[in-house]
Enzyme design. Structure first.
Site, short mmCIF file in Angstrom:
data_model
loop_
_atom_site.label_atom_id
_atom_site.label_comp_id
_atom_site.label_asym_id
_atom_site.label_seq_id
_atom_site.Cartn_x
_atom_site.Cartn_y
_atom_site.Cartn_z
N ASP A 34 0.81 -1.23 0.00
CA ASP A 34 0.00 0.00 0.00
C ASP A 34 0.84 1.27 0.00
O ASP A 34 0.44 2.29 0.56
CB ASP A 34 -0.97 0.01 1.21
N LYS A 45 2.03 2.04 -5.19
CA LYS A 45 2.74 1.53 -6.38
C LYS A 45 1.94 1.76 -7.66
O LYS A 45 2.50 2.06 -8.70
CB LYS A 45 3.04 0.02 -6.21
N GLY A 55 -4.06 -4.49 -4.54
CA GLY A 55 -5.06 -3.51 -4.97
C GLY A 55 -4.31 -2.27 -5.39
O GLY A 55 -3.94 -1.47 -4.54
N HIS A 56 -4.01 -2.15 -6.68
CA HIS A 56 -3.24 -1.01 -7.16
C HIS A 56 -4.19 0.04 -7.73
O HIS A 56 -4.89 -0.21 -8.70
CB HIS A 56 -2.21 -1.46 -8.20
N GLN A 63 2.33 -6.03 -3.00
CA GLN A 63 2.60 -6.08 -1.56
C GLN A 63 3.89 -5.28 -1.27
O GLN A 63 4.18 -4.33 -1.95
CB GLN A 63 2.67 -7.51 -1.03
#
Ligand code: IMP
Length: 414
Positions: free
Chosen positions: A13, A16, A40-41, A223
């Protein structure tokens, strides 16, 4: 040209998605190399927020091809949902995406196993995203997983049934009894049809050839370093190699092809799930960071634990990844605070301040900074904070991101 690797230096988080999207126009390929839909990007399309879980964050750029590399674990149902969301924004991902035939598939039963293992009280609770990541990698390393390329083989349906039934039996031993319809639901089976229409190939050959011809490739980590299965705080880790070395294994490109390792870190720290977090703020200050930074999981919506920036942990992450460039994100979230703390070492009996989680944090206090106008020079207090981090890491911070939008980033010292 070469392979550049972009990785998170904390517990994920770090922002990225935004940074990959910012850099992507300079690359021919953006390739995910590990993890799966636990990621979750977040990127913005025409000011609208879009969260990508498996599709690489270069997907908005017309000249950039996206690759889901061999060490990713792929859930076809999540992929179908991502396709729908992208198409709603006028982006046709099937034209840009190539998937490795070696990617292991996440079955619905992997998700059920994740849930069962997290709640059976025997195994230590990790705080998993429950996306089936750990169980899918277990099958991969147990040499019984199903891979994306397998969907074209004549015995795929039989192998799928056999594996799902085996999972069903294991679930019963864990105290869960699911029906056949639940272990292989119709919507998941239908999502295999979408997968069959996509380009599924030996992406290592595609990338090797592109590399030989001079293409620029950006490996997009998911991650963060402190969640690496090898170098994170085991067992509170994910099940893949989130560090830079994972990019070579996860894409099939040789180590000598690496040109840059770009490490991303937030101006403070967050963590979702269980595990040590020495600088965590469990009081009102932590709540304030969570609210200001919108620190809620992009995949699960869970509130993220928040705390001050941990330099010993960041130093370790820079060293283990061999970072050549650093990007600091979300410095704007701290704007307006009367003061900001930076953990510079731990109080330990041994000389262990190199490593994470090894004592009580020692803090240096900085004056807070004002909200930054991107066109103006950085506020002196923010510059002092950045300079202190640079001096203590002996590493330049090349970019500072000051907002969620693609252009809210400034380049420094280059
Ligand atoms: P899993 O990878 O879903 O099994 O989760 C293992 C640990 O990694 C848990 O603490 C999760 O919260 C954390 N984790 C997994 N993916 C992400 C991510 O993309 N961002 C932040 N934390 C993550």
């Amino acid at each position: 040209m070469a392979l550049d690797i972009l990785i998170g230096l904390q517990w994920g988080d770090e922002g990225k998605g935004k940074v990959v999207d910012y850099f992507a126009s300079g690359y021919h390929f953006v390739a995910r190399f590990q993890g799966g839909p636990n990621a979750g990007h977040t990127i913005y399309v025409n000011n609208e927020k879009l969260v990508l879980h498996q599709v690489p964050s270069g997907v908005l750029h017309p000249d950039c091809q996206c690759v889901i590399g061999n060490a990713v674990v792929l859930d076809p149902l999540t992929l179908a949902a991502e396709f729908q969301a992208l198409k709603a924004h006028g982006i046709m991902p099937e034209d840009k995406l190539v998937i490795s035939s070696r990617c292991h598939l996440i079955l619905p039963t992997h998700r059920l196993l994740d849930k069962a293992l997290e709640s059976n009280g025997v195994q230590r609770k990790i705080g998993s995203t429950l996306r089936g990541i750990g169980p899918a990698y277990q099958d991969k390393y147990g040499r019984q997983g199903l891979r994306a390329g397998d969907i074209f083989s004549a015995d795929f349906d039989t192998r799928l049934q056999t594996l799902a039934t085996q999972h069903q039996k294991r679930l019963v031993t864990l105290g869960y009894d699911y029906s056949q319809a639940e272990i292989l639901p119709e919507n998941w089976l239908q999502s295999l049809e979408l997968l069959r229409t996509l380009a599924i190939k030996n992406t290592e050959l595609l990338l090797l050839d592109a590399h030989r011809r001079g293409a620029a490739i950006l490996a997009e980590g998911a991650q963060g370093t402190l969640l690496d299965v090898e170098f994170g705080q085991y067992p509170y880790v994910t099940s893949s190699h989130t560090t830079a070395a994972g990019a070579c294994i996860g894409l099939g490109l040789p180590p000598a092809s690496v040109r840059k390792v770009i490490g991303i870190f937030k101006a403070y720290c967050t963590r979702v799930g269980e595990g040590p977090f020495p600088t965590e703020l469990t009081d009102k200050a932590g709540e304030m960071l969570r609210e200001r930074g919108g620190e809620f999981g992009a995949t699960t919506g869970r509130p993220r634990r928040c705390g001050w920036l941990d330099l010993p942990a960041l130093r370790f992450a820079c060293q283990i990844n061999g970072t050549t460039e650093l990007v600091m994100t979300k410095a704007d979230v701290l704007a307006g605070l009367p003061s900001v703390q930076l953990c510079t070492a731990y109080q330990t009996t041994a000389n262990e301040s190199f490593y994470i989680d090894s004592g009580i944090p020692i803090y240096q206090t900085f004056n807070g900074w004002k909200n930054t106008d991107l066109a103006a020079p950085l506020d002196d207090s923010l510059t002092a904070y950045i300079t202190a981090i640079e001096q203590q890491l002996a590493h330049t911070i090349n970019f500072v991101s000051l907002g969620a939008a693609r252009d809210q980033i400034i380049a420094r010292n280059i």
